[in-house]
Design a protein around this motif. Structure first.
Motif, PDB file in Angstrom:
ATOM      1  N   ASN A  84       0.780  -1.243   0.000  1.00  0.00           N
ATOM      2  CA  ASN A  84       0.000   0.000   0.000  1.00  0.00           C
ATOM      3  C   ASN A  84       0.807   1.286   0.000  1.00  0.00           C
ATOM      4  N   ILE A  85       2.109   1.234   0.308  1.00  0.00           N
ATOM      5  CA  ILE A  85       2.871   2.448   0.574  1.00  0.00           C
ATOM      6  C   ILE A  85       4.160   2.479  -0.236  1.00  0.00           C
ATOM      7  N   GLY A  86       4.505   3.667  -0.735  1.00  0.00           N
ATOM      8  CA  GLY A  86       5.795   3.909  -1.352  1.00  0.00           C
ATOM      9  C   GLY A  86       6.511   5.018  -0.604  1.00  0.00           C
ATOM     10  N   PHE A  87       7.838   5.021  -0.666  1.00  0.00           N
ATOM     11  CA  PHE A  87       8.631   6.025   0.055  1.00  0.00           C
ATOM     12  C   PHE A  87       9.614   6.708  -0.887  1.00  0.00           C
ATOM     13  N   VAL A  88       9.766   8.010  -0.676  1.00  0.00           N
ATOM     14  CA  VAL A  88      10.813   8.789  -1.346  1.00  0.00           C
ATOM     15  C   VAL A  88      11.539   9.567  -0.258  1.00  0.00           C
ATOM     16  N   PHE A  89      12.865   9.366  -0.178  1.00  0.00           N
ATOM     17  CA  PHE A  89      13.648  10.006   0.870  1.00  0.00           C
ATOM     18  C   PHE A  89      14.595  11.045   0.279  1.00  0.00           C
ATOM     19  N   GLN A  90      15.037  11.958   1.134  1.00  0.00           N
ATOM     20  CA  GLN A  90      15.971  12.997   0.709  1.00  0.00           C
ATOM     21  C   GLN A  90      17.272  12.396   0.180  1.00  0.00           C
ATOM     22  N   SER A  91      17.695  11.265   0.760  1.00  0.00           N
ATOM     23  CA  SER A  91      18.987  10.672   0.408  1.00  0.00           C
ATOM     24  C   SER A  91      18.899   9.657  -0.734  1.00  0.00           C
ATOM     25  N   TYR A  92      17.744   9.572  -1.388  1.00  0.00           N
ATOM     26  CA  TYR A  92      17.518   8.727  -2.569  1.00  0.00           C
ATOM     27  C   TYR A  92      17.452   7.232  -2.236  1.00  0.00           C
ATOM     28  N   ASN A  93      18.444   6.715  -1.476  1.00  0.00           N
ATOM     29  CA  ASN A  93      18.450   5.297  -1.060  1.00  0.00           C
ATOM     30  C   ASN A  93      18.382   4.328  -2.229  1.00  0.00           C
ATOM     31  N   ILE A  94      19.084   4.630  -3.308  1.00  0.00           N
ATOM     32  CA  ILE A  94      19.162   3.687  -4.415  1.00  0.00           C
ATOM     33  C   ILE A  94      20.497   2.946  -4.344  1.00  0.00           C
ATOM     34  N   ILE A  95      20.597   1.833  -5.050  1.00  0.00           N
ATOM     35  CA  ILE A  95      21.803   1.007  -5.021  1.00  0.00           C
ATOM     36  C   ILE A  95      22.663   1.369  -6.223  1.00  0.00           C
ATOM     37  N   PRO A  96      23.830   1.980  -6.003  1.00  0.00           N
ATOM     38  CA  PRO A  96      24.618   2.538  -7.109  1.00  0.00           C
ATOM     39  C   PRO A  96      25.151   1.501  -8.089  1.00  0.00           C
ATOM     40  N   THR A  97      25.345   0.260  -7.641  1.00  0.00           N
ATOM     41  CA  THR A  97      25.911  -0.768  -8.525  1.00  0.00           C
ATOM     42  C   THR A  97      24.858  -1.438  -9.398  1.00  0.00           C
ATOM     43  N   MET A  98      23.595  -1.100  -9.173  1.00  0.00           N
ATOM     44  CA  MET A  98      22.508  -1.661  -9.979  1.00  0.00           C
ATOM     45  C   MET A  98      22.064  -0.644 -11.016  1.00  0.00           C
ATOM     46  N   THR A  99      21.477  -1.121 -12.091  1.00  0.00           N
ATOM     47  CA  THR A  99      20.984  -0.221 -13.135  1.00  0.00           C
ATOM     48  C   THR A  99      19.715   0.486 -12.669  1.00  0.00           C
ATOM     49  N   ILE A 152      11.587   7.988  -7.194  1.00  0.00           N
ATOM     50  CA  ILE A 152      10.148   8.227  -7.359  1.00  0.00           C
ATOM     51  C   ILE A 152       9.502   7.101  -8.164  1.00  0.00           C
ATOM     52  N   ALA A 153      10.145   6.699  -9.260  1.00  0.00           N
ATOM     53  CA  ALA A 153       9.609   5.591 -10.057  1.00  0.00           C
ATOM     54  C   ALA A 153       9.539   4.316  -9.221  1.00  0.00           C
ATOM     55  N   ARG A 154      10.562   4.070  -8.450  1.00  0.00           N
ATOM     56  CA  ARG A 154      10.588   2.882  -7.581  1.00  0.00           C
ATOM     57  C   ARG A 154       9.441   2.923  -6.568  1.00  0.00           C
ATOM     58  N   SER A 155       9.145   4.089  -6.033  1.00  0.00           N
ATOM     59  CA  SER A 155       8.096   4.206  -5.022  1.00  0.00           C
ATOM     60  C   SER A 155       6.714   3.896  -5.585  1.00  0.00           C
ATOM     61  N   LEU A 156       6.566   4.010  -6.912  1.00  0.00           N
ATOM     62  CA  LEU A 156       5.250   3.840  -7.538  1.00  0.00           C
ATOM     63  C   LEU A 156       5.062   2.491  -8.229  1.00  0.00           C
ATOM     64  N   VAL A 157       6.113   1.670  -8.285  1.00  0.00           N
ATOM     65  CA  VAL A 157       6.075   0.488  -9.146  1.00  0.00           C
ATOM     66  C   VAL A 157       5.049  -0.555  -8.693  1.00  0.00           C
ATOM     67  N   ASN A 158       4.744  -0.600  -7.404  1.00  0.00           N
ATOM     68  CA  ASN A 158       3.734  -1.536  -6.914  1.00  0.00           C
ATOM     69  C   ASN A 158       2.353  -0.903  -6.803  1.00  0.00           C
ATOM     70  N   ASN A 159       2.188   0.253  -7.460  1.00  0.00           N
ATOM     71  CA  ASN A 159       0.904   0.954  -7.489  1.00  0.00           C
ATOM     72  C   ASN A 159       0.368   1.205  -6.079  1.00  0.00           C
ATOM     73  N   PRO A 160       1.164   1.878  -5.229  1.00  0.00           N
ATOM     74  CA  PRO A 160       0.719   2.105  -3.854  1.00  0.00           C
ATOM     75  C   PRO A 160      -0.418   3.107  -3.781  1.00  0.00           C
ATOM     76  N   LYS A 161      -1.176   3.028  -2.701  1.00  0.00           N
ATOM     77  CA  LYS A 161      -2.224   4.012  -2.466  1.00  0.00           C
ATOM     78  C   LYS A 161      -1.625   5.354  -2.061  1.00  0.00           C
ATOM     79  N   ILE A 162      -0.482   5.284  -1.352  1.00  0.00           N
ATOM     80  CA  ILE A 162       0.116   6.477  -0.768  1.00  0.00           C
ATOM     81  C   ILE A 162       1.622   6.472  -0.990  1.00  0.00           C
ATOM     82  N   VAL A 163       2.175   7.647  -1.285  1.00  0.00           N
ATOM     83  CA  VAL A 163       3.623   7.832  -1.287  1.00  0.00           C
ATOM     84  C   VAL A 163       3.957   8.852  -0.208  1.00  0.00           C
ATOM     85  N   PHE A 164       4.841   8.460   0.705  1.00  0.00           N
ATOM     86  CA  PHE A 164       5.355   9.358   1.734  1.00  0.00           C
ATOM     87  C   PHE A 164       6.717   9.861   1.269  1.00  0.00           C
ATOM     88  N   ALA A 165       6.856  11.174   1.180  1.00  0.00           N
ATOM     89  CA  ALA A 165       8.092  11.782   0.668  1.00  0.00           C
ATOM     90  C   ALA A 165       8.679  12.701   1.731  1.00  0.00           C
TER      91      ALA A 165
END
Length: 223
Positions: A84-99, A152-165
């Motif tokens: 139900n939920i997606g998150f977007v953080f100030q620090s991005y929290n992505i994995i740099p070695t992945m595409t 942002i795209a990652r936070s929406l991929v499971n079609n959440p009801k809510i995104v907390f940013a």
């Protein structure tokens, strides 16, 4: 809808109880883009994390639609967030070695869903955030604005009801910040996703439907 009823939260500081949220009650309608603002230390990020279930309130009630998330155990809360939920953080929290594409896929894998059934939405999101042509590029080589678009795209991929940013533009220059805000606005409108965003920048709130202002752990205005 997100609904909070008399939510309180405090922290222990050297054996002293420090109140952070004091009797917070609010409603956020489905499909709205809502900002939470306030000075540093006002409690706005603590409120965001409490409403999302990342923190547990000391007392009060927090509902997402008809689910009282305060009554969910850790396992059920994790499952609820995945669905139900997606998150977007100030620090991005992505994995740099992945595409880019691999980063966006992560919530699907964590939720144990079939990647094949999500290919169309992954492609659409990469196009929506303007990164489809770079989908095979390692995320560590992206600019800050591009990394936040991946987030942002990652936070929406499971079609959440809510995104907390939480301060999604805090690490960006003004040009990239403006782009990210417009992107969030577009995705809110296109996907009918509720977005609750913490920001210290009052200019950022002009793009939102409603603004909740926090001062000393209390709501001092809402419009």
């Amino acid at each position: 809808m997100i609904r909070a009823v008399n939510v309180c939260k405090s922290y222990d500081n050297n054996n002293t109880n420090v109140p952070v949220l004091q009797d917070i009650s609010l409603n956020v309608e489905n499909g709205k883009f809502v900002a939470i603002t306030g000075n540093s230390g006002s409690g706005k990020s603590t409120l965001l994390y409490t409403l999302s279930g990342l923190l547990t309130a000391d007392k009060g009630e927090v509902y997402i639609d008809n689910t009282d998330i305060m009554k969910l155990n850790d396992s059920k809360m994790s499952e609820f967030r995945c669905n139900n939920i997606g998150f977007v953080f100030q620090s991005y929290n992505i994995i740099p070695t992945m595409t880019i594409e691999e980063n966006i896929r992560l919530p699907i894998i964590i939720a144990n869903r079939e990647l094949g059934k999500k290919k169309d939405i992954i492609d659409k999101l990469m196009k929506d955030v303007g990164l489809y042509d770079k989908r095979n590029k390692k995320a560590g080589y992206l600019s800050g604005g591009e990394q936040q678009r991946v987030s942002i795209a990652r936070s929406l991929v499971n079609n959440p009801k809510i995104v907390f940013a939480d301060e999604p533009t805090g690490n960006l220059d003004s040009q990239n910040a403006d782009m990210i805000l417009k992107l969030l606005r577009k995705l809110c409108d296109d996907f009918k996703t509720t977005i609750l965003m913490v920001t210290h920048n009052l200019e950022s709130t002009s793009i939102c439907d409603d603004v909740i202002k926090i001062k000393d752990g209390r709501i001092c205005s809402s419009k």
